[in-house]
Design a protein around this motif. Sequence first.
Motif, PDB file in Angstrom:
ATOM      1  N   ILE B  14     -25.165  36.905   2.190  1.00  0.00           N
ATOM      2  CA  ILE B  14     -26.039  38.043   1.886  1.00  0.00           C
ATOM      3  C   ILE B  14     -27.272  38.026   2.768  1.00  0.00           C
ATOM      4  O   ILE B  14     -28.001  37.034   2.797  1.00  0.00           O
ATOM      5  CB  ILE B  14     -26.520  37.997   0.415  1.00  0.00           C
ATOM      6  CG1 ILE B  14     -25.326  37.845  -0.517  1.00  0.00           C
ATOM      7  CG2 ILE B  14     -27.330  39.232   0.074  1.00  0.00           C
ATOM      8  CD1 ILE B  14     -25.732  37.486  -1.931  1.00  0.00           C
ATOM      9  N   SER B  38     -33.003  44.411  -3.438  1.00  0.00           N
ATOM     10  CA  SER B  38     -33.204  44.818  -2.055  1.00  0.00           C
ATOM     11  C   SER B  38     -33.984  43.776  -1.248  1.00  0.00           C
ATOM     12  O   SER B  38     -34.196  43.962  -0.058  1.00  0.00           O
ATOM     13  CB  SER B  38     -33.917  46.171  -2.017  1.00  0.00           C
ATOM     14  OG  SER B  38     -35.143  46.090  -2.710  1.00  0.00           O
ATOM     15  N   GLY B  39     -34.430  42.717  -1.901  1.00  0.00           N
ATOM     16  CA  GLY B  39     -35.044  41.633  -1.134  1.00  0.00           C
ATOM     17  C   GLY B  39     -36.553  41.536  -1.263  1.00  0.00           C
ATOM     18  O   GLY B  39     -37.198  40.795  -0.520  1.00  0.00           O
ATOM     19  N   LYS B  40     -37.139  42.248  -2.218  1.00  0.00           N
ATOM     20  CA  LYS B  40     -38.598  42.264  -2.344  1.00  0.00           C
ATOM     21  C   LYS B  40     -39.143  40.888  -2.731  1.00  0.00           C
ATOM     22  O   LYS B  40     -40.057  40.365  -2.086  1.00  0.00           O
ATOM     23  CB  LYS B  40     -39.018  43.306  -3.413  1.00  0.00           C
ATOM     24  CG  LYS B  40     -38.479  44.712  -3.137  1.00  0.00           C
ATOM     25  CD  LYS B  40     -38.937  45.699  -4.187  1.00  0.00           C
ATOM     26  CE  LYS B  40     -38.424  45.425  -5.596  1.00  0.00           C
ATOM     27  NZ  LYS B  40     -36.963  45.526  -5.727  1.00  0.00           N
ATOM     28  N   THR B  42     -37.669  38.071  -2.491  1.00  0.00           N
ATOM     29  CA  THR B  42     -37.376  37.124  -1.415  1.00  0.00           C
ATOM     30  C   THR B  42     -38.439  37.207  -0.320  1.00  0.00           C
ATOM     31  O   THR B  42     -38.893  36.180   0.199  1.00  0.00           O
ATOM     32  CB  THR B  42     -35.984  37.411  -0.826  1.00  0.00           C
ATOM     33  OG1 THR B  42     -35.038  37.410  -1.890  1.00  0.00           O
ATOM     34  CG2 THR B  42     -35.610  36.378   0.209  1.00  0.00           C
TER      35      THR B  42
HETATM   36  N1  LIG Z   1     -32.326  31.719  -4.197  1.00  0.00           N
HETATM   37  C1  LIG Z   1     -31.361  32.603  -3.926  1.00  0.00           C
HETATM   38  N2  LIG Z   1     -30.107  32.186  -3.617  1.00  0.00           N
HETATM   39  C2  LIG Z   1     -29.133  33.060  -3.319  1.00  0.00           C
HETATM   40  N3  LIG Z   1     -29.287  34.386  -3.311  1.00  0.00           N
HETATM   41  C3  LIG Z   1     -30.498  34.883  -3.607  1.00  0.00           C
HETATM   42  C4  LIG Z   1     -31.596  34.017  -3.929  1.00  0.00           C
HETATM   43  N4  LIG Z   1     -32.691  34.782  -4.190  1.00  0.00           N
HETATM   44  C5  LIG Z   1     -32.276  36.063  -4.029  1.00  0.00           C
HETATM   45  N5  LIG Z   1     -30.971  36.141  -3.685  1.00  0.00           N
HETATM   46  C6  LIG Z   1     -30.227  37.369  -3.372  1.00  0.00           C
HETATM   47  O1  LIG Z   1     -30.964  38.070  -2.420  1.00  0.00           O
HETATM   48  C7  LIG Z   1     -30.957  39.448  -2.692  1.00  0.00           C
HETATM   49  C8  LIG Z   1     -32.368  39.960  -2.847  1.00  0.00           C
HETATM   50  O2  LIG Z   1     -32.925  39.440  -4.053  1.00  0.00           O
HETATM   51  P1  LIG Z   1     -34.421  39.692  -4.508  1.00  0.00           P
HETATM   52  O3  LIG Z   1     -34.655  38.875  -5.710  1.00  0.00           O
HETATM   53  O4  LIG Z   1     -35.304  39.450  -3.350  1.00  0.00           O
HETATM   54  O5  LIG Z   1     -34.415  41.226  -4.882  1.00  0.00           O
HETATM   55  P2  LIG Z   1     -35.573  42.126  -5.497  1.00  0.00           P
HETATM   56  O6  LIG Z   1     -35.787  43.220  -4.543  1.00  0.00           O
HETATM   57  O7  LIG Z   1     -36.739  41.308  -5.867  1.00  0.00           O
HETATM   58  O8  LIG Z   1     -34.871  42.696  -6.798  1.00  0.00           O
HETATM   59  P3  LIG Z   1     -35.492  43.047  -8.247  1.00  0.00           P
HETATM   60  O9  LIG Z   1     -36.073  44.402  -8.142  1.00  0.00           O
HETATM   61  O10 LIG Z   1     -34.294  43.035  -9.140  1.00  0.00           O
HETATM   62  O11 LIG Z   1     -36.474  42.010  -8.573  1.00  0.00           O
HETATM   63  C9  LIG Z   1     -30.103  39.629  -3.942  1.00  0.00           C
HETATM   64  O12 LIG Z   1     -28.805  39.991  -3.535  1.00  0.00           O
HETATM   65  C10 LIG Z   1     -30.121  38.265  -4.577  1.00  0.00           C
HETATM   66  O13 LIG Z   1     -28.931  38.055  -5.293  1.00  0.00           O
END
Ligand SMILES: Nc1ncnc2c1ncn2[C@@H]1O[C@H](COP(=O)(O)OP(=O)(O)OP(=O)(O)O)[C@@H](O)[C@H]1O
Lengths: 300, 249
Positions: B14, B38-40, B42
């Motif tokens: 991913i 969407s990765g925010k 992260t």
């Molecule tokens: N530690 C991790 N290990 C593996 N995959 C991860 C990890 N952290 C996030 N992901 C994946 O990376 C992608 C982005 O995740 P992220 O948590 O950044 O999204 P987000 O935009 O914060 O979502 P939300 O609005 O639900 O909080 C997702 O597909 C998630 O499953």
Amino acid sequence: MDLFLHLCVMCLIYIIFALSLNLEIGYTGLFNFGHVAFFGIGAYTSALLTLHHFPFELGLVMALTLSGIFGFLLGLPSLRLRGDFFGIATLGFGEMIRMVFQNEVWLTKGPMGLPGIPKPTLFSFRFATLPQYFLLTLGFTAITFLFLRILIRSPFGRVLKAIREDEIAAEALGKNAYRFKIKSFVVGSIFAGLAGALWGHYTTFISPNDFTLLETILVLLIVVLGGKGTEWGPLLGAALLIFFQESLRFLRLPPEYGRYLAPLQQMIFGALLIFMMLFRPEGLIKERGRRVYAGTQRVE
Amino acid sequence: MLELRGLSKAFGGIQAVVDFSARLEKNRITGLIGPNGSGKTTLFNLITGFIKLDRGEVFFKKEKIDGLLPHEIASRGLVRTFQLSRVFPRMTVLENLLLAPQGQMGEKLWALGLKRERVRDEENRNLKKALSLIEKIGLLPLKDEFAENLSYGQQKLLEMARLFMANPEMILLDEPTAGINPLMIRKIMDFILTMREMGKTFFIIEHNMDVIIECCDWVFVLDHGEKISEGTPEEIQNDPRVIEAYLGT
Ligand SMILES: Nc1ncnc2c1ncn2[C@@H]1O[C@H](COP(=O)(O)OP(=O)(O)OP(=O)(O)O)[C@@H](O)[C@H]1O
Ligand SMILES: [Mg+2]
């Protein structure tokens, strides 16, 4: 009277031992299963030095120093590990140190142990009789209690608690969790060394068998029973368990039952530990928030 | 204030964040929106050192900070919150706040012995500040209560107050208003706006568009780890690519 004083001395020594573990487990969240190693290092260091006619002051200082150094050396790699692996590392260290006591015969006389450890002389006052030794341990217990209390109530202690609660969040606030954990671990080790040294000079005979996992379990039980993360918990826990353990020893049982005593005691302790974990994991004294008032600080 | 150059991170197959670059100006509130996953979060983890970058560079106040540890980044004045509130549960409300100030003298062991006066003065100053803050957020009756006994909204409020105590130059907030009632949302927004008045810089992940519109000067939109749009909140709302990202598959 002598019996009572003996109980008190044992109790005080274990209070120091338990207070030091409480700093690690209760306040920092470090589950140390090898705490007895530092008790042993303290006991052997001070005993060996005084047996070689060095003064007790030097023996004591070296006991604390070496316990601290070993705490630092063990903490350096193992505190980088996650909690459960840290527990295993300390468990291994505890056994390792016992093997050193057992096998380094040139230094420790091995399984024979060290008999005839002299009674301490502090500033040319000899603590030879039981009441004198009682006063000596009482003094050291008071110092330990007050020192650790200052630590725990300070901003330093607050960071330790934060690390116990949520290490990641503490890091996010700019606290270097690793360094705080090492400091806590070293201080805990030093006071365990103090307890060990006092114990060695009290019994006047130590051998590797005195520093087994059972001792770690006993001190762990004291902390858990009394109430970890509380200032008075270790005192209450030590009072209850040491009085219980030592009075078993003085029961006048017919010799054919005597050999059941030690296993029976271990079973009771084991059962007690399970019972506490199931029904009152917070211990007899419950951790409560500290009330802080402007200008002064006191505990409720 | 904060400059991101080509940040990238993949988890296995991913692509969580793809080549994200941006400049965040001082004293502004910048928003970060995007569909779930969407990765925010992260991206925040990458900036604050909680996750290692695959590629890219982070500059904070012109200093390169990628590769530093989380606590090193935080003590340089860049502090973040977490998506789920993370108060210290078995510490009192007051202790939660007193912990926050950076570089406290009393956190050094030697100072406890040698600088007793200074440690006490510092502690009393922090105590005054913390108490007035607690009063302002209406938690005074609960000041000696463990934080775990607060409601979720109160915990989030406490987290904001803690940031206020920590007093960093830049704050990254991960969904500060998620899961709490409108009254609390208002209080949290007031916090953010007050701190901006004080000269702080914000980067905020938020799903609540009302909050974005009222607070943010500029917004980035993420989708599948890529920046698909940026602009003022009004521009973003009308951008067809953004609407598609939220509605489309
Ligand atoms: N530690 C991790 N290990 C593996 N995959 C991860 C990890 N952290 C996030 N992901 C994946 O990376 C992608 C982005 O995740 P992220 O948590 O950044 O999204 P987000 O935009 O914060 O979502 P939300 O609005 O639900 O909080 C997702 O597909 C998630 O499953
Ligand atoms: Mg997220």
